[in-house]
Design a protein around this motif. Structure first.
Motif, short mmCIF file in Angstrom:
data_model
loop_
_atom_site.label_atom_id
_atom_site.label_comp_id
_atom_site.label_asym_id
_atom_site.label_seq_id
_atom_site.Cartn_x
_atom_site.Cartn_y
_atom_site.Cartn_z
N CYS B 51 45.54 37.43 50.10
CA CYS B 51 44.64 36.30 49.91
C CYS B 51 43.85 36.03 51.19
O CYS B 51 42.67 35.68 51.14
N PHE B 55 39.91 36.04 51.05
CA PHE B 55 39.20 34.76 50.98
C PHE B 55 38.94 34.11 52.33
O PHE B 55 38.32 33.06 52.39
N PRO B 58 34.74 34.70 52.93
CA PRO B 58 34.17 35.09 51.64
C PRO B 58 32.65 35.32 51.72
O PRO B 58 31.95 34.62 52.44
N PRO B 62 30.66 39.38 46.38
CA PRO B 62 31.96 39.91 46.79
C PRO B 62 32.02 41.43 46.78
O PRO B 62 31.43 42.08 45.92
N GLN B 66 37.86 41.39 48.30
CA GLN B 66 37.48 40.08 47.76
C GLN B 66 37.17 40.19 46.27
O GLN B 66 37.50 39.30 45.49
N ASN B 67 36.53 41.31 45.90
CA ASN B 67 36.19 41.54 44.50
C ASN B 67 37.43 41.57 43.63
O ASN B 67 37.51 40.93 42.58
N GLU B 70 39.15 38.17 43.50
CA GLU B 70 38.40 37.21 42.67
C GLU B 70 38.64 37.45 41.19
O GLU B 70 38.62 36.51 40.39
N TYR B 73 41.72 35.64 40.55
CA TYR B 73 41.44 34.20 40.56
C TYR B 73 40.80 33.75 39.25
O TYR B 73 41.21 32.76 38.65
N MET B 74 39.79 34.53 38.82
CA MET B 74 39.10 34.18 37.57
C MET B 74 40.05 34.22 36.38
O MET B 74 39.99 33.38 35.49
#
Lengths: 76, 263
Positions: B51, B55, B58, B62, B66-67, B70, B73-74
Protein backbone atom coordinates in the motif's frame (compact mmCIF):
# COMPACT_ATOMS: atom_id res chain seq x y z
CA UNK A 1 -38.92 -6.14 -1.43
CA UNK A 2 -40.73 -2.85 -0.89
CA UNK A 3 -41.10 -1.48 2.61
CA UNK A 4 -44.59 -0.08 3.20
CA UNK A 5 -43.30 3.18 4.73
CA UNK A 6 -41.32 4.21 1.66
CA UNK A 7 -42.57 5.09 -1.79
CA UNK A 8 -40.98 3.63 -4.90
CA UNK A 9 -39.29 6.93 -5.65
CA UNK A 10 -37.32 7.08 -2.41
CA UNK A 11 -35.83 3.65 -2.86
CA UNK A 12 -32.72 3.23 -4.96
CA UNK A 13 -31.63 -0.05 -6.51
CA UNK A 14 -28.68 -0.37 -4.10
CA UNK A 15 -31.12 -0.36 -1.16
CA UNK A 16 -32.72 -3.51 -2.54
CA UNK A 17 -29.29 -5.07 -2.95
CA UNK A 18 -28.40 -4.25 0.64
CA UNK A 19 -31.68 -5.58 2.00
CA UNK A 20 -31.19 -8.76 0.04
CA UNK A 21 -27.62 -9.28 1.27
CA UNK A 22 -28.62 -8.44 4.84
CA UNK A 23 -31.41 -10.98 4.71
CA UNK A 24 -29.29 -13.66 3.04
CA UNK A 25 -26.55 -13.40 5.68
CA UNK A 26 -28.91 -13.06 8.61
CA UNK A 27 -31.22 -16.01 7.97
CA UNK A 28 -28.82 -18.82 8.97
CA UNK A 29 -27.80 -17.08 12.17
CA UNK A 30 -31.45 -16.37 13.10
CA UNK A 31 -32.50 -19.95 12.48
CA UNK A 32 -29.50 -21.24 14.41
CA UNK A 33 -30.32 -18.87 17.29
CA UNK A 34 -33.95 -20.05 17.30
CA UNK A 35 -32.96 -23.73 17.37
CA UNK A 36 -30.37 -23.27 20.11
CA UNK A 37 -32.63 -21.12 22.27
CA UNK A 38 -35.95 -22.96 22.08
CA UNK A 39 -34.44 -26.38 21.40
CA UNK A 40 -32.29 -25.82 24.50
CA UNK A 41 -35.30 -24.75 26.53
CA UNK A 42 -37.19 -27.83 25.33
CA UNK A 43 -34.25 -30.05 26.23
CA UNK A 44 -34.11 -28.60 29.75
CA UNK A 45 -37.86 -29.14 30.09
CA UNK A 46 -37.41 -32.74 28.94
CA UNK A 47 -34.71 -33.31 31.56
CA UNK A 48 -36.80 -31.89 34.37
CA UNK A 49 -40.09 -33.54 33.48
CA UNK A 50 -38.74 -36.72 31.91
CA UNK A 51 -41.03 -36.21 28.91
CA UNK A 52 -38.74 -36.63 25.88
CA UNK A 53 -41.05 -34.97 23.37
CA UNK A 54 -40.38 -31.44 24.65
CA UNK A 55 -36.97 -31.35 22.92
CA UNK A 56 -38.25 -31.78 19.32
CA UNK A 57 -41.17 -29.46 20.08
CA UNK A 58 -38.70 -26.81 21.22
CA UNK A 59 -36.52 -27.24 18.14
CA UNK A 60 -39.50 -26.92 15.80
CA UNK A 61 -40.85 -23.93 17.73
CA UNK A 62 -37.43 -22.28 17.41
CA UNK A 63 -37.30 -22.81 13.65
CA UNK A 64 -40.86 -21.55 13.19
CA UNK A 65 -40.28 -18.45 15.33
CA UNK A 66 -37.01 -17.53 13.63
CA UNK A 67 -38.48 -17.95 10.15
CA UNK A 68 -41.45 -15.83 11.22
CA UNK A 69 -38.98 -13.18 12.46
CA UNK A 70 -37.05 -13.22 9.18
CA UNK A 71 -40.31 -13.00 7.25
CA UNK A 72 -41.54 -9.99 9.21
CA UNK A 73 -38.17 -8.20 9.08
CA UNK A 74 -37.10 -8.77 5.50
CA UNK A 75 -40.11 -10.14 3.69
CA UNK A 76 -43.26 -8.46 2.34
CA UNK B 1 8.42 -55.79 17.51
CA UNK B 2 5.88 -58.14 15.92
CA UNK B 3 4.77 -58.50 12.31
CA UNK B 4 1.78 -56.24 12.79
CA UNK B 5 3.76 -53.13 13.73
CA UNK B 6 6.11 -53.65 10.78
CA UNK B 7 3.09 -53.80 8.52
CA UNK B 8 1.56 -50.71 10.14
CA UNK B 9 4.72 -48.67 9.53
CA UNK B 10 4.57 -49.69 5.87
CA UNK B 11 1.03 -48.50 5.36
CA UNK B 12 -0.10 -45.17 4.02
CA UNK B 13 -1.10 -42.86 6.83
CA UNK B 14 -3.33 -39.89 6.04
CA UNK B 15 -2.17 -36.58 7.54
CA UNK B 16 -4.24 -35.44 10.50
CA UNK B 17 -4.39 -32.77 13.16
CA UNK B 18 -0.62 -32.91 13.72
CA UNK B 19 -0.38 -30.63 10.65
CA UNK B 20 -1.60 -27.79 12.82
CA UNK B 21 0.40 -28.68 15.92
CA UNK B 22 3.35 -26.39 15.36
CA UNK B 23 6.28 -26.12 17.81
CA UNK B 24 8.22 -22.90 18.47
CA UNK B 25 10.68 -21.98 15.72
CA UNK B 26 13.75 -23.33 17.51
CA UNK B 27 14.54 -25.04 20.82
CA UNK B 28 14.28 -22.50 23.60
CA UNK B 29 12.35 -19.97 21.54
CA UNK B 30 9.42 -18.28 23.29
CA UNK B 31 6.41 -20.63 23.15
CA UNK B 32 4.37 -18.14 21.09
CA UNK B 33 7.01 -17.68 18.38
CA UNK B 34 5.74 -20.18 15.81
CA UNK B 35 5.52 -20.30 12.04
CA UNK B 36 1.95 -18.93 11.79
CA UNK B 37 2.94 -15.94 13.96
CA UNK B 38 5.91 -15.18 11.72
CA UNK B 39 3.70 -15.56 8.62
CA UNK B 40 1.06 -13.24 10.09
CA UNK B 41 3.69 -10.56 10.76
CA UNK B 42 5.13 -11.12 7.28
CA UNK B 43 1.65 -10.67 5.73
CA UNK B 44 1.18 -7.37 7.53
CA UNK B 45 4.59 -6.17 6.35
CA UNK B 46 3.89 -7.19 2.74
CA UNK B 47 0.57 -5.37 2.88
CA UNK B 48 2.10 -2.21 4.37
CA UNK B 49 4.86 -2.18 1.74
CA UNK B 50 2.35 -2.80 -1.04
CA UNK B 51 0.00 0.00 0.00
CA UNK B 52 2.88 2.35 0.76
CA UNK B 53 4.55 1.89 -2.59
CA UNK B 54 1.20 2.15 -4.37
CA UNK B 55 -0.39 5.11 -2.60
CA UNK B 56 2.41 7.16 -0.95
CA UNK B 57 3.05 9.13 -4.13
CA UNK B 58 -0.10 8.69 -6.21
CA UNK B 59 -0.20 9.84 -9.81
CA UNK B 60 -3.34 11.06 -11.54
CA UNK B 61 -2.78 8.47 -14.25
CA UNK B 62 -1.87 5.34 -12.30
CA UNK B 63 0.97 3.12 -13.50
CA UNK B 64 2.60 -0.07 -12.30
CA UNK B 65 1.97 -1.03 -8.67
CA UNK B 66 -0.47 1.84 -8.16
CA UNK B 67 -2.58 0.48 -11.01
CA UNK B 68 -2.78 -2.97 -9.43
CA UNK B 69 -3.51 -1.65 -5.95
CA UNK B 70 -6.20 0.67 -7.29
CA UNK B 71 -7.95 -2.31 -8.84
CA UNK B 72 -8.06 -3.88 -5.37
CA UNK B 73 -9.30 -0.61 -3.91
CA UNK B 74 -12.05 -0.27 -6.50
CA UNK B 75 -13.12 -3.85 -5.93
CA UNK B 76 -13.41 -3.37 -2.17
CA UNK B 77 -15.17 -0.03 -2.60
CA UNK B 78 -17.72 -1.11 -5.20
CA UNK B 79 -18.37 -4.72 -4.23
CA UNK B 80 -17.91 -4.67 -0.45
CA UNK B 81 -18.26 -1.20 1.03
CA UNK B 82 -20.78 0.71 -1.11
CA UNK B 83 -23.70 -1.70 -0.94
CA UNK B 84 -23.67 -1.52 2.87
CA UNK B 85 -22.24 1.89 3.72
CA UNK B 86 -23.54 4.14 0.93
CA UNK B 87 -22.40 7.74 1.52
CA UNK B 88 -20.10 6.79 4.38
CA UNK B 89 -18.06 4.43 2.21
CA UNK B 90 -14.92 6.58 2.01
CA UNK B 91 -14.57 6.87 5.80
CA UNK B 92 -14.38 3.09 6.17
CA UNK B 93 -12.30 2.22 3.13
CA UNK B 94 -9.02 2.21 5.09
CA UNK B 95 -10.30 -0.41 7.49
CA UNK B 96 -12.12 -2.55 4.93
CA UNK B 97 -9.25 -2.54 2.43
CA UNK B 98 -6.83 -3.52 5.20
CA UNK B 99 -9.07 -6.34 6.37
CA UNK B 100 -9.59 -7.66 2.86
CA UNK B 101 -5.92 -7.52 1.81
CA UNK B 102 -4.65 -8.90 5.13
CA UNK B 103 -7.03 -11.87 5.15
CA UNK B 104 -6.37 -12.58 1.50
CA UNK B 105 -2.63 -12.58 2.15
CA UNK B 106 -3.03 -14.83 5.20
CA UNK B 107 -4.92 -17.26 2.97
CA UNK B 108 -2.62 -17.01 -0.04
CA UNK B 109 0.38 -17.96 2.10
CA UNK B 110 -1.26 -21.38 2.35
CA UNK B 111 -0.20 -22.23 -1.21
CA UNK B 112 3.11 -20.31 -1.41
CA UNK B 113 5.81 -22.99 -1.71
CA UNK B 114 7.88 -23.53 1.49
CA UNK B 115 5.70 -21.13 3.52
CA UNK B 116 2.58 -23.23 2.86
CA UNK B 117 0.55 -22.59 5.97
CA UNK B 118 -2.74 -20.70 5.95
CA UNK B 119 -2.49 -18.39 8.97
CA UNK B 120 -6.26 -18.40 9.57
CA UNK B 121 -6.27 -22.18 10.10
CA UNK B 122 -5.21 -21.36 13.65
CA UNK B 123 -8.48 -20.00 14.99
CA UNK B 124 -6.83 -17.41 17.24
CA UNK B 125 -6.07 -15.20 14.22
CA UNK B 126 -9.62 -14.95 12.81
CA UNK B 127 -10.94 -14.58 16.37
CA UNK B 128 -8.83 -11.46 16.93
CA UNK B 129 -10.01 -9.90 13.65
CA UNK B 130 -13.66 -10.84 14.19
CA UNK B 131 -13.57 -9.61 17.80
CA UNK B 132 -12.16 -6.26 16.67
CA UNK B 133 -15.00 -5.88 14.18
CA UNK B 134 -17.49 -6.99 16.85
CA UNK B 135 -16.29 -4.38 19.36
CA UNK B 136 -16.38 -1.73 16.62
CA UNK B 137 -19.91 -2.78 15.71
CA UNK B 138 -21.16 -2.39 19.29
CA UNK B 139 -19.27 0.88 19.80
CA UNK B 140 -20.69 2.39 16.61
CA UNK B 141 -24.18 1.13 17.38
CA UNK B 142 -24.16 2.73 20.84
CA UNK B 143 -22.58 5.93 19.49
CA UNK B 144 -25.09 6.39 16.67
CA UNK B 145 -28.25 5.01 18.27
CA UNK B 146 -27.66 5.41 22.00
CA UNK B 147 -27.33 2.54 24.50
CA UNK B 148 -31.08 1.97 24.84
CA UNK B 149 -31.80 2.77 21.20
CA UNK B 150 -29.20 0.30 19.94
CA UNK B 151 -30.56 -2.64 21.88
CA UNK B 152 -34.16 -1.55 21.25
CA UNK B 153 -33.60 -1.36 17.48
CA UNK B 154 -31.77 -4.67 17.52
CA UNK B 155 -34.13 -6.68 19.69
CA UNK B 156 -37.49 -5.04 19.05
CA UNK B 157 -37.96 -4.43 15.32
CA UNK B 158 -41.15 -2.36 14.88
CA UNK B 159 -44.36 -3.69 13.44
CA UNK B 160 -44.79 -6.96 15.31
CA UNK B 161 -47.63 -7.99 17.63
CA UNK B 162 -46.72 -7.07 21.24
CA UNK B 163 -46.78 -10.53 22.82
CA UNK B 164 -44.46 -12.00 20.19
CA UNK B 165 -41.53 -9.77 21.26
CA UNK B 166 -41.30 -11.88 24.36
CA UNK B 167 -40.41 -14.85 22.13
CA UNK B 168 -38.43 -13.11 19.39
CA UNK B 169 -36.22 -10.67 21.33
CA UNK B 170 -34.03 -13.51 22.73
CA UNK B 171 -33.53 -14.85 19.19
CA UNK B 172 -32.43 -11.41 17.98
CA UNK B 173 -30.07 -11.04 20.91
CA UNK B 174 -28.46 -14.45 20.47
CA UNK B 175 -28.25 -14.08 16.70
CA UNK B 176 -26.74 -10.58 16.61
CA UNK B 177 -24.46 -10.59 19.63
CA UNK B 178 -23.26 -14.19 19.92
CA UNK B 179 -23.79 -16.27 16.79
CA UNK B 180 -22.91 -13.55 14.24
CA UNK B 181 -19.36 -12.84 15.56
CA UNK B 182 -18.83 -16.54 16.22
CA UNK B 183 -19.65 -17.57 12.64
CA UNK B 184 -17.69 -14.58 11.32
CA UNK B 185 -14.49 -16.07 12.78
CA UNK B 186 -15.34 -19.75 12.35
CA UNK B 187 -16.29 -19.44 8.66
CA UNK B 188 -12.80 -18.20 7.76
CA UNK B 189 -11.05 -20.61 10.11
CA UNK B 190 -12.94 -23.72 9.00
CA UNK B 191 -12.47 -23.04 5.30
CA UNK B 192 -8.73 -22.55 5.63
CA UNK B 193 -8.37 -25.50 8.00
CA UNK B 194 -10.23 -27.88 5.69
CA UNK B 195 -8.44 -26.58 2.59
CA UNK B 196 -5.05 -27.17 4.15
CA UNK B 197 -6.04 -30.72 5.16
CA UNK B 198 -7.27 -31.54 1.65
CA UNK B 199 -4.08 -30.26 0.00
CA UNK B 200 -1.91 -32.10 2.52
CA UNK B 201 -3.86 -35.31 1.99
CA UNK B 202 -3.60 -35.37 -1.81
CA UNK B 203 0.05 -34.35 -1.91
CA UNK B 204 0.77 -37.04 0.70
CA UNK B 205 -0.98 -39.62 -1.52
CA UNK B 206 1.12 -38.55 -4.49
CA UNK B 207 4.36 -38.54 -2.50
CA UNK B 208 3.72 -41.89 -0.82
CA UNK B 209 2.65 -43.91 -3.88
CA UNK B 210 5.14 -42.41 -6.34
CA UNK B 211 8.25 -41.94 -4.16
CA UNK B 212 8.00 -43.76 -0.81
CA UNK B 213 6.43 -47.04 -1.99
CA UNK B 214 6.41 -47.17 -5.76
CA UNK B 215 4.52 -50.29 -6.92
CA UNK B 216 2.78 -51.08 -10.23
CA UNK B 217 -0.61 -51.07 -8.52
CA UNK B 218 0.08 -48.00 -6.41
CA UNK B 219 1.50 -45.79 -9.14
CA UNK B 220 -1.87 -44.85 -10.72
CA UNK B 221 -3.16 -43.89 -7.27
CA UNK B 222 -0.12 -41.65 -6.85
CA UNK B 223 -0.76 -40.02 -10.23
CA UNK B 224 -4.37 -39.32 -9.19
CA UNK B 225 -3.01 -37.81 -5.98
CA UNK B 226 -0.71 -35.46 -7.89
CA UNK B 227 -3.46 -34.43 -10.32
CA UNK B 228 -5.89 -33.82 -7.46
CA UNK B 229 -3.25 -31.74 -5.66
CA UNK B 230 -3.00 -29.50 -8.70
CA UNK B 231 -6.78 -29.26 -9.17
CA UNK B 232 -7.39 -28.62 -5.48
CA UNK B 233 -4.71 -25.93 -5.37
CA UNK B 234 -6.62 -24.10 -8.10
CA UNK B 235 -9.87 -24.53 -6.21
CA UNK B 236 -8.17 -23.40 -3.01
CA UNK B 237 -7.00 -20.18 -4.70
CA UNK B 238 -10.65 -19.42 -5.43
CA UNK B 239 -11.77 -20.24 -1.87
CA UNK B 240 -8.99 -18.09 -0.41
CA UNK B 241 -10.21 -15.08 -2.36
CA UNK B 242 -13.85 -15.83 -1.60
CA UNK B 243 -13.26 -16.09 2.14
CA UNK B 244 -11.28 -12.84 2.27
CA UNK B 245 -14.11 -11.20 0.33
CA UNK B 246 -16.78 -12.60 2.65
CA UNK B 247 -14.88 -11.65 5.79
CA UNK B 248 -14.60 -8.02 4.64
CA UNK B 249 -18.19 -8.05 3.34
CA UNK B 250 -19.57 -9.15 6.70
CA UNK B 251 -17.44 -6.53 8.46
CA UNK B 252 -18.97 -3.90 6.17
CA UNK B 253 -22.43 -5.30 6.83
CA UNK B 254 -22.01 -5.15 10.63
CA UNK B 255 -20.61 -1.60 10.49
CA UNK B 256 -23.41 -0.48 8.16
CA UNK B 257 -26.03 -2.06 10.42
CA UNK B 258 -24.69 -0.14 13.42
CA UNK B 259 -24.61 3.19 11.58
CA UNK B 260 -28.19 2.90 10.36
CA UNK B 261 -30.74 0.95 12.38
CA UNK B 262 -32.79 -1.48 10.35
CA UNK B 263 -36.21 -0.07 9.76
Amino acid sequence: MVMPAMSEKERRPEDDGRDFANAAWSIPSYVLAGIILYGGAGWLLSRWTGVAVFTPIGVILGVVLSIYLVYRKFGR
Amino acid sequence: MNALTVLAADEFKAPGLELFDIPPLWDGAPYWLTKPVVLAVLSSLVMVVLCWSAFSNPKLVPRGIQNVAEMGYMFVRDQIARPFLGKETDRWMGLLLSIFLLVWMWNLIGVVPFLQFPVASHIAFPIVLAASVYLLKIYLGIKHQGVIGYFKNMMFPPGLPKFIYFLLAPIEFLSNLIIAPFTHAVRLFANMFAGHMILAFFSMVGFWFLFEKLTPLGAPVGVVGVLMTIAMTGFELFIQFLQAFLFALLAAMYIGGSLHPEH
